[in-house]
Structures are given as structure tokens and as C-alpha cells.
Design a protein around this motif. Structure first.
Motif, PDB file in Angstrom:
ATOM      1  N   VAL A   1     -24.970  23.148  40.738  1.00 53.32           N
ATOM      2  CA  VAL A   1     -25.058  21.877  40.018  1.00 53.32           C
ATOM      3  C   VAL A   1     -24.534  20.764  40.919  1.00 53.32           C
ATOM      4  CG1 VAL A   1     -24.441  20.594  37.934  1.00 53.32           C
ATOM      5  CG2 VAL A   1     -24.607  23.088  37.837  1.00 53.32           C
ATOM      6  N   CYS A   2     -25.195  19.623  40.875  1.00 55.28           N
ATOM      7  CA  CYS A   2     -24.708  18.422  41.565  1.00 55.28           C
ATOM      8  C   CYS A   2     -24.454  17.341  40.531  1.00 55.28           C
ATOM      9  CB  CYS A   2     -25.725  17.930  42.594  1.00 55.28           C
ATOM     10  SG  CYS A   2     -26.018  19.072  43.959  1.00 55.28           S
ATOM     11  N   VAL A   3     -23.305  16.676  40.640  1.00 57.83           N
ATOM     12  CA  VAL A   3     -22.951  15.574  39.735  1.00 57.83           C
ATOM     13  C   VAL A   3     -22.820  14.319  40.574  1.00 57.83           C
ATOM     14  CG1 VAL A   3     -21.267  14.658  38.103  1.00 57.83           C
ATOM     15  CG2 VAL A   3     -21.742  17.126  38.148  1.00 57.83           C
ATOM     16  N   ILE A   4     -23.567  13.284  40.241  1.00 57.95           N
ATOM     17  CA  ILE A   4     -23.483  12.023  40.979  1.00 57.95           C
ATOM     18  C   ILE A   4     -22.948  10.935  40.055  1.00 57.95           C
ATOM     19  CG2 ILE A   4     -25.921  11.470  40.493  1.00 57.95           C
ATOM     20  CD1 ILE A   4     -25.937   9.951  43.179  1.00 57.95           C
TER      21      ILE A   4
ATOM     22  N   ALA B   1     -26.048  13.073  35.890  1.00 63.19           N
ATOM     23  CA  ALA B   1     -25.612  11.715  36.221  1.00 63.19           C
ATOM     24  C   ALA B   1     -24.403  11.330  35.373  1.00 63.19           C
ATOM     25  CB  ALA B   1     -26.746  10.726  35.983  1.00 63.19           C
ATOM     26  N   VAL B   2     -23.434  10.678  36.014  1.00 62.75           N
ATOM     27  CA  VAL B   2     -22.283  10.097  35.323  1.00 62.75           C
ATOM     28  C   VAL B   2     -22.304   8.603  35.637  1.00 62.75           C
ATOM     29  CG1 VAL B   2     -19.779   9.984  35.206  1.00 62.75           C
ATOM     30  CG2 VAL B   2     -20.912  12.204  35.426  1.00 62.75           C
ATOM     31  N   MET B   3     -22.153   7.753  34.603  1.00 59.20           N
ATOM     32  CA  MET B   3     -22.250   6.315  34.857  1.00 59.20           C
ATOM     33  C   MET B   3     -21.505   5.544  33.774  1.00 59.20           C
ATOM     34  SD  MET B   3     -26.209   5.857  33.722  1.00 59.20           S
ATOM     35  CE  MET B   3     -26.792   6.499  32.148  1.00 59.20           C
ATOM     36  N   SER B   4     -21.283   4.304  34.047  1.00 57.43           N
ATOM     37  CA  SER B   4     -20.655   3.423  33.058  1.00 57.43           C
ATOM     38  C   SER B   4     -21.660   3.092  31.963  1.00 57.43           C
ATOM     39  CB  SER B   4     -20.158   2.146  33.731  1.00 57.43           C
ATOM     40  OG  SER B   4     -21.249   1.457  34.322  1.00 57.43           O
ATOM     41  N   GLY B   5     -21.146   2.758  30.794  1.00 55.07           N
ATOM     42  CA  GLY B   5     -22.018   2.524  29.651  1.00 55.07           C
ATOM     43  C   GLY B   5     -23.001   1.390  29.851  1.00 55.07           C
ATOM     44  N   ASP B   6     -22.627   0.359  30.611  1.00 50.39           N
ATOM     45  CA  ASP B   6     -23.518  -0.786  30.764  1.00 50.39           C
ATOM     46  C   ASP B   6     -24.757  -0.451  31.592  1.00 50.39           C
ATOM     47  OD1 ASP B   6     -21.714  -0.452  32.890  1.00 50.39           O
ATOM     48  OD2 ASP B   6     -22.150  -2.479  33.618  1.00 50.39           O
ATOM     49  N   LEU B   7     -24.665   0.552  32.469  1.00 50.70           N
ATOM     50  CA  LEU B   7     -25.839   0.924  33.264  1.00 50.70           C
ATOM     51  C   LEU B   7     -26.921   1.604  32.424  1.00 50.70           C
ATOM     52  CD1 LEU B   7     -24.386   2.243  36.664  1.00 50.70           C
ATOM     53  CD2 LEU B   7     -25.625   0.119  36.222  1.00 50.70           C
ATOM     54  N   ARG B   8     -26.541   2.106  31.259  1.00 51.60           N
ATOM     55  CA  ARG B   8     -27.533   2.765  30.387  1.00 51.60           C
ATOM     56  C   ARG B   8     -28.631   1.805  29.966  1.00 51.60           C
ATOM     57  NH1 ARG B   8     -25.059   5.996  25.443  1.00 51.60           N
ATOM     58  NH2 ARG B   8     -27.303   6.200  25.116  1.00 51.60           N
ATOM     59  N   HIS B   9     -28.331   0.533  29.970  1.00 50.24           N
ATOM     60  CA  HIS B   9     -29.286  -0.458  29.477  1.00 50.24           C
ATOM     61  C   HIS B   9     -30.240  -0.940  30.569  1.00 50.24           C
ATOM     62  CE1 HIS B   9     -26.956  -0.415  25.831  1.00 50.24           C
ATOM     63  NE2 HIS B   9     -25.861  -0.767  26.497  1.00 50.24           N
TER      64      HIS B   9
ATOM     65  N   GLU C   1     -36.504  11.103  34.265  1.00 51.81           N
ATOM     66  CA  GLU C   1     -37.475  11.813  35.095  1.00 51.81           C
ATOM     67  C   GLU C   1     -36.820  12.881  35.963  1.00 51.81           C
ATOM     68  OE1 GLU C   1     -41.093  12.773  37.027  1.00 51.81           O
ATOM     69  OE2 GLU C   1     -40.759  11.569  35.241  1.00 51.81           O
ATOM     70  N   TRP C   2     -35.623  12.588  36.507  1.00 50.93           N
ATOM     71  CA  TRP C   2     -35.107  13.424  37.580  1.00 50.93           C
ATOM     72  C   TRP C   2     -33.834  14.201  37.258  1.00 50.93           C
ATOM     73  CZ3 TRP C   2     -37.632  14.744  41.861  1.00 50.93           C
ATOM     74  CH2 TRP C   2     -38.772  14.020  42.173  1.00 50.93           C
ATOM     75  N   PHE C   3     -33.140  13.900  36.175  1.00 53.54           N
ATOM     76  CA  PHE C   3     -31.848  14.531  35.926  1.00 53.54           C
ATOM     77  C   PHE C   3     -31.903  15.513  34.755  1.00 53.54           C
ATOM     78  CE2 PHE C   3     -30.708  11.066  38.590  1.00 53.54           C
ATOM     79  CZ  PHE C   3     -29.527  11.427  39.221  1.00 53.54           C
ATOM     80  N   PHE C   4     -31.064  16.543  34.871  1.00 59.63           N
ATOM     81  CA  PHE C   4     -30.950  17.517  33.791  1.00 59.63           C
ATOM     82  C   PHE C   4     -30.300  16.880  32.566  1.00 59.63           C
ATOM     83  CE2 PHE C   4     -28.660  20.824  31.490  1.00 59.63           C
ATOM     84  CZ  PHE C   4     -29.656  21.763  31.293  1.00 59.63           C
ATOM     85  N   ASP C   5     -29.286  16.028  32.785  1.00 63.99           N
ATOM     86  CA  ASP C   5     -28.574  15.364  31.677  1.00 63.99           C
ATOM     87  C   ASP C   5     -27.764  14.213  32.270  1.00 63.99           C
ATOM     88  OD1 ASP C   5     -27.617  14.782  29.168  1.00 63.99           O
ATOM     89  OD2 ASP C   5     -26.896  16.815  28.747  1.00 63.99           O
ATOM     90  N   PHE C   6     -27.148  13.409  31.387  1.00 64.67           N
ATOM     91  CA  PHE C   6     -26.291  12.321  31.861  1.00 64.67           C
ATOM     92  C   PHE C   6     -25.078  12.196  30.940  1.00 64.67           C
ATOM     93  CE2 PHE C   6     -28.653  10.213  28.571  1.00 64.67           C
ATOM     94  CZ  PHE C   6     -27.780   9.271  28.059  1.00 64.67           C
TER      95      PHE C   6
ATOM     96  N   CYS D   1     -20.132  22.034  28.393  1.00 66.60           N
ATOM     97  CA  CYS D   1     -21.366  22.577  27.803  1.00 66.60           C
ATOM     98  C   CYS D   1     -22.566  22.245  28.683  1.00 66.60           C
ATOM     99  CB  CYS D   1     -21.565  22.021  26.399  1.00 66.60           C
ATOM    100  SG  CYS D   1     -20.378  22.610  25.196  1.00 66.60           S
ATOM    101  N   THR D   2     -22.624  21.000  29.135  1.00 65.98           N
ATOM    102  CA  THR D   2     -23.749  20.576  29.971  1.00 65.98           C
ATOM    103  C   THR D   2     -23.793  21.363  31.276  1.00 65.98           C
ATOM    104  OG1 THR D   2     -23.642  18.349  29.044  1.00 65.98           O
ATOM    105  CG2 THR D   2     -24.841  18.617  31.119  1.00 65.98           C
TER     106      THR D   2
END
Length: 449
Positions: free
Chosen positions: A50-53, A79-87, A97-102, A114-115
Motif C-alpha cells: 500500500v502507498c499513502v500520499i 490519498a490523505v488530504m485536507s478537507g478543503d481540497l475535497r472541493h 479514477e486512480w485511488f483505492f480510497d481517500f 480498515c481501509t
């Protein structure tokens, strides 16, 4: 059959880690994950489960680079990111398209566990650890008895230098079998040379096989090395041997008897050190009876034989083949492999596959190109829905069976209702009542005995 997953060596790569990820990393290390760190611009070798970015705003202009990393890593990415990037619509579509989950910051460690567990399991299923094998083609990834028997047979025949005749329907992987025989043989360091006997015009095939000297005929401006000579020390594969012209069959027979040949325009014999494999989708014995194929050449070619099995008789392999092609063609078009919907999977299993593995590959390729969601749907692969007729109520089956018994009794004892009732083990009044129930009373029955 899929074995149990080995959880003792779970490798995780944190890419562009931020301070908010430290509690997660410490927790994962306590859980015996092997956690490593890397910058986005560093070379990332395959091998991580697994890779986490940790996506940040400055990554928005590096999405193509991230896509290439994911594409070549053979890992599941989260993917791990701040909430504002979700928008950010572009980033959201990219993650879809490219990630298993975020996950959004701050990280919910329990949910991330779990993820990671699901991603680890999916990654191992999608890219299982396998020992290096000479047989790595799609035809050999199946688990059906026919596939296992084929692999075993190839292993036995590969050590011989005798000719092999490979028969079977179009699209069943006859060339794959030939290449597998070559790879497992002592000639695996030598060339593997193919000639399609049905794709070359009759007046050129002699030169293609045996070669020619300069000036041997009009247009022969220089010496040409034929396919036989090109295969020296290796394997010559004669595909669609049943389409070889009769005159050329005589020349091939002479070569196989003596293992020598002459280039067109030369009288100097050349000794060949090649193993000959031949394949055909037609019945050569029928062709012999019709005068289209030489019997003596048939027996020269048919020293050892392999018959490939049509896909419709290898149902257990269809899902594995589809997954293999899905991975292959997703990489070809630069996107993550799509899964197949339940309806699409049912249609794949129900289809008759007249084009065999080749047709399956084409339909999966079509599905990967056309699919718009996370799954390949029925309409994406161009197959009709697999409709299983609904079961009827048990009472209906019993009623039909009862009527059939009455009709049989009437057929055999039409003139004696007592014998008819006795044959069914019921009384005469019951027999008449059943006849009335099924509307089988006729003039003969009404007359009694």
C-alpha cells in the motif's frame, strides 16, 4: 485457488508525509507494518503493498506525475488530504479514477486501519506473489482441470526435440502453447520463429521458408535468409499448417525427413538444427481424406500432440482471464482497472464464446475503454443479459407429473380403467376423480370397462 494472505510482511510507503500522519505511522509500526517514507520526486520501486500520499495544494500541478507513479508501482494507493481540497473538482475526479480510497485530515486511525486492511487484501489478490515461471501467458493462469492438465502436458513435452502438432479451435491459444513449449525447452535461449502458412501467397511461401539466393528469380536483388535458417538452434512454429499448399507440403516433408534444405536458386544443402511445432484449427484427418493434406506429412508432424480446450469448457477460468486482461488493457490506456459488475460477470460466464480467449480479450478491452463508472457494466462489453428462467412453484411440477402419470396409464390401459387405476396404486374412484381434475375424461373413459 487463492491461498491465505501473509500478513507478516506488510510494506507501506508514506509519500510526502506531513506531521499529522505521525500518530498513524507509529500505530502502524506497532501493528508490525513495515513503514517507509519517500518524497514524491524520488524513484519509487515496486513491491509495496500500500502507498499513502499526503496530497497538498502544490501537488495539483503534478497529477500526471502521480498517475505515472501509481501506474508503475503495482500497489494500492490511498490519498490523505485536507478537507478543503475535497472541493477541487479536478482533484476529486483524479482520486476517483486512480485511488483505492481517500481520507481527510485529521486521520481517523480506526477507519484508516480498515481501509489499509482492505487495500492490502485487494492488492495481494490483484498482484499475487508468484514464483517465476516460464508459463506466464494468460492461457496458463486458469485453474480449471483442463488448464492444469495442459500445463502438465506442456512440461512433459517441452524436454523433447520431437515435432508437436497443436490442434484446437481459433482463439484457444495455440501459439501460446508453442511459446510455452519453447520457453521450457533446452532451446529456450534460441530463436522462436513463426510463419503463418495461410497468410503468405503460394508463390512466396517457398522463399519465405527456405530463403533464396541473389538473382534466383525476378526481384531477388539480394540473398534472403528463410524462416527455417532464422530458427537455427531454436524453434520453428508453423501456424495454420492446414493451409499450406500441397506442393509446399512435399518440400516441407523432405526437409523434415532429412533436416536439410536448399535456398531457392542454390544446390548447396544446408543442415538445420530446429524443432518444428505446427498448429491448425482444421481437422487434418478430414483434410487427408479430401486430398488436401499429405498423410505422410501429417505423421511427421504429429509425433507428439497437444489439443487446446475451448473456453466454453473452461468456465472456471473466465473470471481469471477477464481480470488478467482488465489489468493488461487498463495499463495500455493509462487508467486503473475496472471491476466487472455482477450482471457483466454473469453474462461473461453464460456466453458461449465462439471466439474463445481472443474474443474474451477483445470484449474486456472494449469494456475498459467504454466504462465510465468504477465497474464495467453489461453494455460496455456488448453482451446480452444472462437471464435465468425463474423456477416454477413446486405444486406446478407435481401437477405436471401427476397428469403425465395419468396419460401413461390411459395409453396402456385405455380399455380397462381398473387396471389403469391399479397400475398407479390408487382406487378406481380416486382414478376417476384425478381424470376429472385434469380434464382427461373422454368418451372411452366415460364408457367404463
Amino acid at each position: 485457488m487463492l491461498g491465505s494472505l501473509d500478513y507478516s510482511h506488510r510494506r507501506l510507503l508514506m509519500v510526502d508525509s506531513v506531521s499529522d500522519c505521525e500518530p498513524l505511522i507509529q500505530e502502524l509500526q506497532r501493528e508490525r507494518w513495515l513503514v517507509e517514507r519517500s518524497g514524491l520526486n524520488n524513484k519509487i520501486e515496486p513491491g509495496y503493498d500500500v502507498c499513502v500520499i499526503c496530497l497538498q495544494s502544490h501537488h495539483l500541478n503534478q497529477l500526471e506525475h502521480i498517475k505515472q507513479l501509481i501506474h508503475h508501482s503495482r500497489s494500492e494507493w490511498i490519498a490523505v488530504m485536507s478537507g478543503d481540497l475535497r472541493h477541487n473538482t479536478g482533484l476529486a475526479n483524479f482520486i476517483y479514477e486512480w485511488f483505492f480510497d481517500f481520507h481527510t485530515l485529521p486521520i481517523d486511525i480506526a477507519r484508516m486501519h480498515c481501509t489499509l486492511g482492505r487495500a492490502f487484501g485487494m492488492g495481494r489478490l490483484r498482484h499475487p506473489d508468484t514464483k517465476p515461471s516460464a508459463i506466464d501467458d494468460v492461457l496458463m493462469v486458469g485453474q480449471s482441470p483442463a488448464t492444469q492438465a495442459l500445463c502438465k502436458l506442456i512440461g512433459k513435452l517441452a524436454i523433447s526435440d520431437s515435432p508437436v502438432l497443436i490442434t484446437g479451435e481459433s482463439g484457444t491459444g495455440k501459439e501460446v502453447v508453442a511459446r510455452s513449449l519453447q520457453r521450457q525447452s533446452r532451446r529456450n535461449k534460441g530463436p522462436f520463429v513463426t510463419i503463418n502458412c495461410g497468410a503468405i501467397s503460394e508463390h512466396l511461401i517457398h522463399s519465405e521458408l527456405f530463403g533464396h539466393e541473389k538473382g534466383a528469380f525476378t526481384g531477388a536483388h539480394q540473398r534472403k535468409i528463410g524462416r527455417i535458417e532464422s530458427a537455427e538452434g531454436g524453434t520453428l512454429f508453423l501456424d495454420e499448417i492446414g493451409d499450406l499448399p500441397l506442393e509446399m507440403q512435399a518440400n516441407l516433408l523432405r526437409f523434415m525427413q532429412e533436416m536439410t534444405f536448399e535456398r531457392v536458386g542454390s544446390s548447396k544443402p544446408i543442415t538445420a538444427n530446429v524443432r518444428v511445432l505446427a498448429a491448425t484449427h482444421i481437422n487434418l484427418e478430414d483434410a487427408i481424406e479430401k486430398g488436401r493434406f499429405r498423410e505422410d506429412l501429417y505423421y511427421r508432424l504429429n509425433v507428439l500432440q497437444v489439443r487446446t480446450t475451448p473456453l466454453r469448457e473452461r468456465k472456471e477460468d473466465i473470471a481469471l482471464f477477464a481480470e488478467h486482461f482488465s489489468q493488461l488493457y487498463a495499463a495500455e490506456i493509462g487508467r486503473r482497472p475496472r471491476r466487472f459488475s455482477r450482471e457483466a460477470t454473469a453474462a461473461l460466464l453464460a456466453h458461449h464464446w465462439p471466439g474463445n480467449v481472443r474474443e474474451l480479450a477483445n470484449r474486456v478491452r472494449l469494456g475498459q475503454v467504454l466504462a465510465e463508472g468504477r465497474e464495467i457494466e453489461l453494455h460496455d462489453i456488448g453482451l446480452a443479459a444472462s437471464i435465468t428462467p425463474p423456477c416454477r412453484p413446486l405444486d406446478e411440477y407435481l401437477l405436471n407429473a401427476e397428469r403425465k402419470a395419468l396419460e401413461d396409464a390411459l395409453l396402456h390401459f385405455a380399455s380397462n380403467m381398473s387396471h389403469a387405476a391399479r397400475s398407479l396404486g390408487v382406487s378406481r374412484p380416486t382414478f376417476y376423480r384425478l381424470l376429472q381434475k385434469h380434464n382427461l375424461r373422454n368418451s372411452r373413459v366415460a364408457q367404463g370397462d
